[in-house]
Design a protein around this motif. Sequence first.
Motif, mmCIF file in Angstrom:
data_model
loop_
_atom_site.group_PDB
_atom_site.id
_atom_site.type_symbol
_atom_site.label_atom_id
_atom_site.label_comp_id
_atom_site.label_asym_id
_atom_site.label_seq_id
_atom_site.Cartn_x
_atom_site.Cartn_y
_atom_site.Cartn_z
ATOM 1 N N ALA A 118 49.895 -134.705 80.530
ATOM 2 C CA ALA A 118 50.048 -134.723 78.943
ATOM 3 C C ALA A 118 48.594 -135.007 78.212
ATOM 4 O O ALA A 118 48.194 -134.365 77.377
ATOM 5 N N ALA A 119 48.219 -136.265 78.701
ATOM 6 C CA ALA A 119 47.081 -136.999 77.250
ATOM 7 C C ALA A 119 45.552 -135.648 77.926
ATOM 8 O O ALA A 119 45.204 -135.243 76.778
ATOM 9 N N TYR A 120 45.778 -134.845 78.919
ATOM 10 C CA TYR A 120 45.038 -133.943 78.902
ATOM 11 C C TYR A 120 45.235 -132.994 77.831
ATOM 12 O O TYR A 120 43.618 -132.601 77.085
ATOM 13 N N ASN A 121 45.840 -131.948 77.949
ATOM 14 C CA ASN A 121 46.545 -130.505 77.039
ATOM 15 C C ASN A 121 46.197 -131.630 75.213
ATOM 16 O O ASN A 121 46.098 -131.194 74.030
ATOM 17 N N LEU A 122 46.874 -132.279 75.341
ATOM 18 C CA LEU A 122 46.340 -133.808 73.828
ATOM 19 C C LEU A 122 45.243 -133.546 73.401
ATOM 20 O O LEU A 122 44.876 -133.214 72.135
ATOM 21 N N GLY A 123 44.223 -133.627 74.439
ATOM 22 C CA GLY A 123 42.722 -134.296 74.264
ATOM 23 C C GLY A 123 42.653 -132.872 74.070
ATOM 24 O O GLY A 123 41.529 -132.757 72.996
ATOM 25 N N ILE A 124 42.274 -131.361 74.365
ATOM 26 C CA ILE A 124 42.022 -130.523 74.104
ATOM 27 C C ILE A 124 42.365 -130.285 72.585
ATOM 28 O O ILE A 124 41.729 -129.148 72.127
ATOM 29 N N ALA A 125 43.867 -130.399 72.461
ATOM 30 C CA ALA A 125 44.598 -129.824 71.379
ATOM 31 C C ALA A 125 44.228 -130.849 69.968
ATOM 32 O O ALA A 125 43.300 -130.460 69.302
ATOM 33 N N ALA A 126 43.643 -131.594 70.479
ATOM 34 C CA ALA A 126 43.256 -132.574 69.620
ATOM 35 C C ALA A 126 41.908 -132.511 69.154
ATOM 36 O O ALA A 126 41.154 -132.329 67.781
ATOM 37 N N GLY A 127 40.846 -132.656 70.429
ATOM 38 C CA GLY A 127 39.765 -131.740 70.511
ATOM 39 C C GLY A 127 39.150 -130.893 69.294
ATOM 40 O O GLY A 127 37.912 -130.466 68.265
ATOM 41 N N ALA A 128 40.103 -129.612 69.803
ATOM 42 C CA ALA A 128 40.050 -128.648 68.729
ATOM 43 C C ALA A 128 40.579 -129.056 67.228
ATOM 44 O O ALA A 128 39.653 -128.366 66.187
ATOM 45 N N LEU A 129 41.126 -129.918 66.869
ATOM 46 C CA LEU A 129 41.061 -130.070 65.130
ATOM 47 C C LEU A 129 40.880 -130.979 64.984
ATOM 48 O O LEU A 129 40.273 -130.893 63.043
ATOM 49 N N LEU A 130 39.951 -131.489 65.720
ATOM 50 C CA LEU A 130 38.976 -132.940 65.133
ATOM 51 C C LEU A 130 37.586 -131.610 64.271
ATOM 52 O O LEU A 130 36.751 -131.893 62.975
ATOM 53 N N GLY A 131 37.522 -130.494 65.857
ATOM 54 C CA GLY A 131 36.649 -130.401 65.431
ATOM 55 C C GLY A 131 36.246 -129.188 64.119
ATOM 56 O O GLY A 131 35.300 -128.593 63.241
#
Length: 400
Positions: free
Chosen positions: A339-352
């Motif tokens: 869950a942390a990994y997939n949260l990081g993917i979503a957060a990274g895309a949003l941050l970028g």
Amino acid sequence: MVSVRPAPWRRAAVVAALMLAAFTFNTTENLPVGLLALMADDLRVSLTAVGALVTGYGLTVAVASLPLAHLTRSVPRRYLLTAILGLLALASWVSALGGVSYGVLLAARVATALGQAVFWSVMGPVAVGLFPPERRGRVIGLLSVGGSLATVAGVPAGTWLGGHTDWRTPFALLGVLALLSLVTVGILLPSSRPQDGHSAYGAAPDRRGFRVVLAVTVLSVTGAFAGFTYIVAFLTEVGGFGGDAVGAVLLAFGGAALAAVTVTGPLLDRHPRATLTVPVAAQAVALIGLWATGHVPAATIALIMVLGASVATAFMATQSRVLQVAPGRTETALAANSAAYNLGIAAGALLGGALLPAVGVRGTFLAGGLFTVAALMVLTSPPRVRGSTGIGRWRANAGL
């Protein structure tokens, strides 16, 4: 509880089937990226709508991993895995049906994502439970090879096959691969209670160490995908690469990832600290290096390969560490890390995406590098002591 460990050939066959299942799940998750235009034209929807099939998949895994791990914690793993793989096969074949609507396709994707959420939480404990405890890291490394092959071979091959036939054909083939995994696991995996065996619990439970691993996963993955989400734009706008060259660079990224997990897997048990710290540090160097030298083609190619090797190896190492420091059942802890990994993917895309208008595509890599530096600081910060006598000493980060 199984008192006698299965014959070596049965253990090898089950691990191979789980590697194939990991390959199939990862390819299924990301295949729409390669078939974006074909699917959009055939389904008569926008490219954004097809992209949502990937984004929604990842968010489903992130949200559902922990609840489903709790709900299925008492189900025998042989039956649970065959059900998951049956769901993967069925959803793949539904996706491949002629005339399928976007809504039905979306429902099939959500069903597959729910299956994947459970699969990642039980795959590791099932596989390592077939072998002695001292081989946990080596087995996790093998499973990671299966997942990494999806990037190197699965998605490119599916994209090529879809372009030369129909976008549904690769999904039909993925259903066949899922069925092959199902039959192998159903026949050869021993039946046992989920709580039996050394793999059901962390080898050295450490609640604080577990929290540190989750923090490193979120921060490092957020950093990686803040930039990598926009890698094609970076390669064309900053690096000056043409269309064919971009594909070759991305293939180099995947090849480096596969090589890194293959080489590092056998080292996880002997060097648990280095196999996590080194890839996180390398990721920071790669992201910041791309920001600084992305206009130099040779440097860009080299750093992209470093990034591929570090991202894949870091997640593999966190999975291995979770099996060591899990404070309770390992499937729940692995679900939390997924869950942390997939949260990081979503957060990274949003941050970028949020930074893109202000700093440009080059700046997203700097931001990603800074997030990765934060992950490295969390991982390597020394133990803290409360009180002058040392009573209440905090455990070393990540239980290392």
